[in-house]
Design a protein around this motif. Sequence first.
Motif, PDB file in Angstrom:
ATOM      1  N   UNK A 195       0.806  -1.220   0.000  1.00 32.12           N
ATOM      2  CA  UNK A 195       0.000   0.000   0.000  1.00 32.12           C
ATOM      3  C   UNK A 195       0.840   1.271   0.000  1.00 32.12           C
ATOM      4  N   UNK A 196       1.993   1.222   0.643  1.00 31.14           N
ATOM      5  CA  UNK A 196       2.819   2.422   0.761  1.00 31.14           C
ATOM      6  C   UNK A 196       4.253   2.098   0.358  1.00 31.14           C
ATOM      7  N   UNK A 197       4.479   1.916  -0.949  1.00 29.05           N
ATOM      8  CA  UNK A 197       5.827   1.550  -1.406  1.00 29.05           C
ATOM      9  C   UNK A 197       6.883   2.577  -1.058  1.00 29.05           C
ATOM     10  N   UNK A 198       6.479   3.808  -0.745  1.00 29.70           N
ATOM     11  CA  UNK A 198       7.457   4.821  -0.375  1.00 29.70           C
ATOM     12  C   UNK A 198       8.148   4.460   0.935  1.00 29.70           C
ATOM     13  N   UNK A 199       7.540   3.555   1.730  1.00 29.16           N
ATOM     14  CA  UNK A 199       8.164   3.086   2.970  1.00 29.16           C
ATOM     15  C   UNK A 199       9.081   1.882   2.759  1.00 29.16           C
ATOM     16  N   UNK A 200       9.097   1.360   1.546  1.00 27.81           N
ATOM     17  CA  UNK A 200       9.891   0.171   1.250  1.00 27.81           C
ATOM     18  C   UNK A 200      11.383   0.494   1.233  1.00 27.81           C
ATOM     19  N   UNK A 201      12.188  -0.530   1.367  1.00 31.92           N
ATOM     20  CA  UNK A 201      13.640  -0.332   1.360  1.00 31.92           C
ATOM     21  C   UNK A 201      14.356  -1.634   1.061  1.00 31.92           C
ATOM     22  N   UNK A 202      15.618  -1.517   0.673  1.00 23.51           N
ATOM     23  CA  UNK A 202      16.523  -2.656   0.524  1.00 23.51           C
ATOM     24  C   UNK A 202      17.780  -2.336   1.315  1.00 23.51           C
ATOM     25  N   UNK A 203      18.083  -3.206   2.262  1.00 25.60           N
ATOM     26  CA  UNK A 203      19.288  -3.034   3.077  1.00 25.60           C
ATOM     27  C   UNK A 203      20.350  -3.981   2.545  1.00 25.60           C
ATOM     28  N   UNK A 204      21.516  -3.448   2.286  1.00 29.76           N
ATOM     29  CA  UNK A 204      22.625  -4.230   1.729  1.00 29.76           C
ATOM     30  C   UNK A 204      23.774  -4.238   2.730  1.00 29.76           C
ATOM     31  N   UNK A 205      24.209  -5.426   3.076  1.00 33.51           N
ATOM     32  CA  UNK A 205      25.302  -5.602   4.032  1.00 33.51           C
ATOM     33  C   UNK A 205      26.514  -6.156   3.288  1.00 33.51           C
ATOM     34  N   UNK A 206      27.496  -5.322   3.081  1.00 31.53           N
ATOM     35  CA  UNK A 206      28.693  -5.722   2.344  1.00 31.53           C
ATOM     36  C   UNK A 206      29.893  -5.689   3.281  1.00 31.53           C
ATOM     37  N   UNK A 207      30.224  -6.881   3.819  1.00 28.79           N
ATOM     38  CA  UNK A 207      31.342  -6.983   4.763  1.00 28.79           C
ATOM     39  C   UNK A 207      31.199  -5.983   5.908  1.00 28.79           C
ATOM     40  N   UNK A 208      29.990  -5.943   6.451  1.00 29.80           N
ATOM     41  CA  UNK A 208      29.670  -5.091   7.606  1.00 29.80           C
ATOM     42  C   UNK A 208      29.557  -3.609   7.254  1.00 29.80           C
ATOM     43  N   UNK A 209      29.668  -3.275   5.980  1.00 30.59           N
ATOM     44  CA  UNK A 209      29.382  -1.916   5.521  1.00 30.59           C
ATOM     45  C   UNK A 209      27.953  -1.897   4.978  1.00 30.59           C
ATOM     46  N   UNK A 210      27.095  -1.130   5.614  1.00 31.36           N
ATOM     47  CA  UNK A 210      25.669  -1.184   5.305  1.00 31.36           C
ATOM     48  C   UNK A 210      25.219   0.052   4.556  1.00 31.36           C
ATOM     49  N   UNK A 211      24.380  -0.201   3.558  1.00 28.77           N
ATOM     50  CA  UNK A 211      23.687   0.897   2.900  1.00 28.77           C
ATOM     51  C   UNK A 211      22.206   0.537   2.804  1.00 28.77           C
ATOM     52  N   UNK A 212      21.364   1.544   2.793  1.00 25.35           N
ATOM     53  CA  UNK A 212      19.921   1.349   2.690  1.00 25.35           C
ATOM     54  C   UNK A 212      19.428   2.117   1.484  1.00 25.35           C
ATOM     55  N   UNK A 213      18.907   1.388   0.508  1.00 24.34           N
ATOM     56  CA  UNK A 213      18.344   2.016  -0.681  1.00 24.34           C
ATOM     57  C   UNK A 213      16.864   2.269  -0.444  1.00 24.34           C
ATOM     58  N   UNK A 214      16.438   3.506  -0.653  1.00 22.06           N
ATOM     59  CA  UNK A 214      15.043   3.886  -0.418  1.00 22.06           C
ATOM     60  C   UNK A 214      14.540   4.751  -1.552  1.00 22.06           C
TER      61      UNK A 214
END
Length: 361
Positions: A195-214
């Motif tokens: 219902x609210x894709x604007x709240x969606x996200x993908x969290x990527x953990x690369x060797x303990x370095x994290x980024x969140x795509x939103x």
Amino acid sequence: MRKTFLYLAILAILGFGIYYFLFSNNDSPYSLTEAGFTVKDTASIGRIYIVASDGDAILLDRTDTGWIVNKKYRALPSTLNLLLTTLVQQTALYPVTKPAYNAVVKNMATDGIKVELYGRDGKKMKVFYVGGAAVNNSGTNMLMDGARMPYVVQVAGFTGYVTPRYSTNLKDWRDRTIFNMPPEEIKTVSVQYADKPVNSFVLINNNNNIQVDADTNISRHLDTLNTRRAHLYLKYFTDVNCEGFLNGIEGMDSTLNASHKHSFIDLTGIHGQHQHVDIYWMAINKRSKNQTESDPEIPDEYDADRLYAVINNNRDTVMIQQYAFRQIFRKAFEFYQKDNAAPMQQPNYRQPKNVMVHKNQ
């Protein structure tokens, strides 16, 4: 002199018999062939086969990675441990009384449960039959394979009968784990809201370095990523379970097809693990606590405590609890909030209109 030695020999035999009776590990005064229902060393068990008179059966195998049910599913630890504890503690109290004998034997013939225990070497250890409750629920009627007399068996400190612990219902034995991945093994987490894709996200953990795509609609309004929150989030995927399986329930497919989709989650690991979960709202019902009091996070037409989920490559339909998933159901903007920010503060951006999403979409 001979009589003295004879007396001493008799006394020694009697003394050994008394010692064995009082101090041996056998808690029952009855013959093991007739009443040997106790298994002191459950670590020696390699296989347990439980079959009911209607043909329903459960096969439990010990493997290097844990117990497996019906050669396919992981066993539910709580159910398995309860059974093993029962095998250790169940002890024959007395033979079934003569007035009850015919009824007990008839019950075992029609509704009895056969239990076969095998050692790790594959050799048969013990076979017995489990009947129903004894008089006044004071124990369980059991019969050793080949024995003449059934016995009333009891677990010390437990009032009731143990027949349900020998269930042949697969739902009682299957492990209910949905997610159980250590934070350091998580590669990606994708949470997509219907219902609210604007709240969606993908969290990527690369060797303990994290980024969140939103969604860029919110990322341009927010501060830098709160890495502490992102690392903490990874811990929420340890020991996450469903409440129970809904497979085989009449009308369940139709219920899901008519249900409003809540979200879907993808969890991948560094060793190639992948779990995809489709989650659906459950319609409000007489058990719903929000029938009388609204929940600000839950639309009034849906149950505030439970949801449906489809897991394991669409093989299983389960019920999950909001309580178990509440920490997983985070919103993208929360990863950018400062630690001292008020909880659940939504940034100022336009939400898309609600969209109905069904299972086949």
